[in-house]
Design a protein around this motif. Structure first.
Motif, mmCIF file in Angstrom:
data_model
loop_
_atom_site.group_PDB
_atom_site.id
_atom_site.type_symbol
_atom_site.label_atom_id
_atom_site.label_comp_id
_atom_site.label_asym_id
_atom_site.label_seq_id
_atom_site.Cartn_x
_atom_site.Cartn_y
_atom_site.Cartn_z
ATOM 1 N N THR A 1 41.036 20.511 73.207
ATOM 2 C CA THR A 1 40.518 21.459 74.265
ATOM 3 C C THR A 1 40.285 20.662 75.502
ATOM 4 N N HIS A 2 39.480 19.267 75.456
ATOM 5 C CA HIS A 2 39.270 18.597 76.535
ATOM 6 C C HIS A 2 39.061 17.281 76.061
ATOM 7 N N ALA A 3 38.659 16.275 77.101
ATOM 8 C CA ALA A 3 38.660 14.798 76.702
ATOM 9 C C ALA A 3 37.313 14.085 76.610
ATOM 10 N N HIS A 4 36.416 15.010 76.334
ATOM 11 C CA HIS A 4 35.180 14.299 75.818
ATOM 12 C C HIS A 4 35.261 13.784 74.470
ATOM 13 N N LEU A 5 34.567 12.786 74.246
ATOM 14 C CA LEU A 5 34.931 12.094 73.000
ATOM 15 C C LEU A 5 34.403 12.926 71.749
ATOM 16 N N ASP A 6 33.512 13.768 71.860
ATOM 17 C CA ASP A 6 33.259 14.490 70.479
ATOM 18 C C ASP A 6 34.242 15.896 70.459
ATOM 19 N N HIS A 7 35.296 15.678 71.199
ATOM 20 C CA HIS A 7 36.260 16.795 71.007
ATOM 21 C C HIS A 7 37.899 15.675 70.585
ATOM 22 N N VAL A 8 38.039 14.612 71.102
ATOM 23 C CA VAL A 8 39.406 13.916 70.980
ATOM 24 C C VAL A 8 39.087 12.502 70.367
ATOM 25 N N GLY B 1 36.671 25.210 82.715
ATOM 26 C CA GLY B 1 35.965 25.073 83.788
ATOM 27 C C GLY B 1 34.737 23.910 83.419
ATOM 28 N N HIS B 2 34.862 23.233 82.370
ATOM 29 C CA HIS B 2 33.909 22.398 81.782
ATOM 30 C C HIS B 2 33.879 20.701 82.585
ATOM 31 N N ILE B 3 35.224 20.490 82.166
ATOM 32 C CA ILE B 3 35.469 19.236 83.012
ATOM 33 C C ILE B 3 36.909 19.165 83.272
ATOM 34 N N GLY C 1 36.273 25.612 72.882
ATOM 35 C CA GLY C 1 36.232 24.456 73.340
ATOM 36 C C GLY C 1 34.716 24.592 74.082
ATOM 37 N N ASP C 2 34.548 23.465 75.244
ATOM 38 C CA ASP C 2 33.136 23.566 75.736
ATOM 39 C C ASP C 2 33.570 24.548 76.967
ATOM 40 N N LEU C 3 32.504 25.529 77.063
ATOM 41 C CA LEU C 3 32.822 26.401 78.225
ATOM 42 C C LEU C 3 31.720 26.019 79.472
ATOM 43 N N VAL D 1 26.957 20.828 82.447
ATOM 44 C CA VAL D 1 28.293 21.636 82.757
ATOM 45 C C VAL D 1 28.614 22.357 81.439
ATOM 46 N N HIS D 2 27.720 23.096 80.648
ATOM 47 C CA HIS D 2 28.056 23.763 79.592
ATOM 48 C C HIS D 2 27.131 25.245 80.022
ATOM 49 N N ALA D 3 28.163 26.278 79.711
ATOM 50 C CA ALA D 3 27.614 27.618 80.013
ATOM 51 C C ALA D 3 26.218 27.834 78.990
#
Ligand SMILES: [Zn+2]
Length: 478
Positions: free
Chosen positions: A77-84, A177-179, A201-203, A420-422
């Motif tokens: 979903t996105h490039a933060h380490l806790d996701h990739v 719209g998170h990063i 993902g992170d919203l 940057v999180h809802a």
């Protein structure tokens, strides 16, 4: 929780139904990994590294529940380490399939993954030197070379275009719209047409400084939704006031303002915020050091996106060649540049990673600036349990870092409304904007209090079944 038990199944009792396993970010904010299994395919949604508390980090070393070569694909979903950040370990373990993500996620992953590999190698080498690893020799979870191999698995795809990621599994990326590059993902299962899923993902938030807001969700049967701030209400105005006042106060006493910031996105948000405050005359125009090679590399990706008029970027910034310079931006690339900041004329602002003070160059700035009451440390992002950032927020008078204790006399400012999180309300509104409510929502990526608050909010506001899954739990989707 009865619903969960009812829907739970073992690997032998799914009866050919698609199942979902929660391999991370279950009652925690880290290690996002969700395994979708159908009779024809196995797809991992997000491939995050566990960070923070040691008991969570140790999970990175657990064997993956199936041989990685049996996975058909990974969707990120996105490039933060806790996701990739676990992808290199998965590739090291034998995964050879494609990892689908958006083009900007691929660009940012090319920055964060090699850096993560380097850090793991440095940590292992340090542990070996100091002899404090249980294993001899201490090994890195993965290396920079593994990270490079992982990058070769990335398959950039466009927003809004359905992609067949595995036999019978189709994914569509939509703006989150998170990063930069972040997406929520809609999943259609061909053999089970009623089984549509959505991974949030992170919203992000509707008022992100530079990114367009998240696209509204589709009507799906099952929604896997984040809850980082499920029990909070962001107060943007309050955070901005606290931030601006802290900068102004510290400038008056000629101190340093240290802002630990996540290298990707938060640095950009803080620079834009500073630019706005300087232009509004709310803070003086100070030198602003960005001291993180990774943050600067990510900044270049953001600058390129703005310059090229990327559709994720807000129209007012499209074509802007330098949207992120508040006036006195100074980029500290080398470690000599970084050390020179110790002798910089004050007042000055220092933005450095990591965002929760768990490592990185910000540690040296904190060690130097915390003991002096003229300085301030402004915490602008989420501070997870077990991190130094959280310890500072709790009012610690001393902090252990780099092997020694440092006195905390600097002013500590909580300005976490810059998230940057809802927040819980924003997530509920986002879910409610779907054409129809989902049948079930699985609430993930939140510490227990936040996740259970989000569960209550969804139950009340959306009216669907809401479940907070446990780590390792597997559920049928039909
Ligand atoms: Zn994120």
């Amino acid at each position: 929780m009865a619903a969960t038990e009812h829907r739970s199944s073992t690997s032998d009792s799914s009866g050919g139904s698609p199942t979902l396993r929660f391999l991370g970010a279950a009652r925690s904010v880290t290690g996002s990994r969700f395994l979708l299994e159908t009779p024809r395919a196995r797809v991992l949604f997000d491939c995050g590294l566990f960070q923070g508390l040691k008991e969570l980090r140790l999970r990175n070393w657990d064997p993956f529940p199936l041989p990685p070569e049996r996975l058909d694909a990974v969707v990120l979903t996105h490039a933060h380490l806790d996701h990739v950040g676990y992808l290199p370990a998965l590739v090291r373990g034998g995964f050879r399939g494609p990892a689908f993500c958006t083009a900007n996620t691929a660009a940012l992953a090319a920055i964060v993954l090699p850096d993560s590999g380097r850090l793991q190698q440095e940590d292992a080498a340090y542990a070996n030197r100091k002899g404090f690893s249980k294993h001899t020799p201490a090994l890195p979870l993965y290396t920079e070379a593994d990270a490079q191999a992982a990058l070769r698995r990335l398959r950039p795809v466009a927003f809004g275009v359905p992609v067949d990621v595995a036999p019978g599994v189709r994914a569509t990326f939509r703006r989150a719209g998170h990063i930069l590059g972040s997406a929520w993902v809609r999943v259609d299962l061909e053999d089970h047409s009623a089984d549509t899923l959505l991974f949030s993902g992170d919203l992000g938030r509707s008022q992100h400084e530079i990114l367009l807001p998240p696209e509204p969700p589709d009507a799906v049967a099952t929604c896997v939704v984040e809850s980082t701030y499920g029990n909070r209400r962001h107060d943007e105005a309050l955070a901005l006031t606290r931030f601006a006042d802290a900068v102004a106060r510290t400038a008056e006493r000629r101190g340093a303002i240290v802002i630990p910031a996540f290298a990707v996105d938060r640095t950009e948000v803080m620079l834009l915020t500073l630019r706005r405050l300087v232009r509004a005359g709310r803070i003086p125009d100070l030198p602003v050091y960005v001291d993180s090679p990774m943050a600067l590399a990510a900044l270049a990706v953001y600058e390129r996106a703005a310059r090229d008029g990327d559709p994720e970027i807000r129209p007012e910034y499209r074509g802007d060649p330098a949207p992120f310079d508040p006036g006195g931006l100074i980029e500290a690339h080398s470690s000599d540049d970084s050390k020179a900041i110790h002798d910089a004329a004050l007042p000055a602002i220092i933005i450095s990673a990591s965002g929760m003070a768990t490592g990185g160059r910000v540690m040296h700035h904190l060690a130097r600036r915390l003991p002096d009451a003229r300085n301030s440390v402004v915490l602008v992002g989420y501070q997870a349990e077990g991190t130094r950032g959280r310890t500072l927020l709790r009012g610690a008078t001393e902090l252990k870092m780099l092997g020694r204790y440092v006195a905390v006399r600097a002013e500590i400012v909580d300005a976490s409304g810059f998230s940057v999180h809802a927040d819980g309300e924003e997530i509920a509104q986002w879910l409610a904007s779907a054409p129809t409510a989902p049948r079930a929502a699985f609430v993930v990526h939140g510490e227990p209090e936040a996740a259970f608050a989000m569960q209550r909010t969804i139950t009340e506001r959306i009216g669907c079944l809401a479940v907070v899954p446990q780590y390792g739990e597997r559920v049928r989707l039909d």
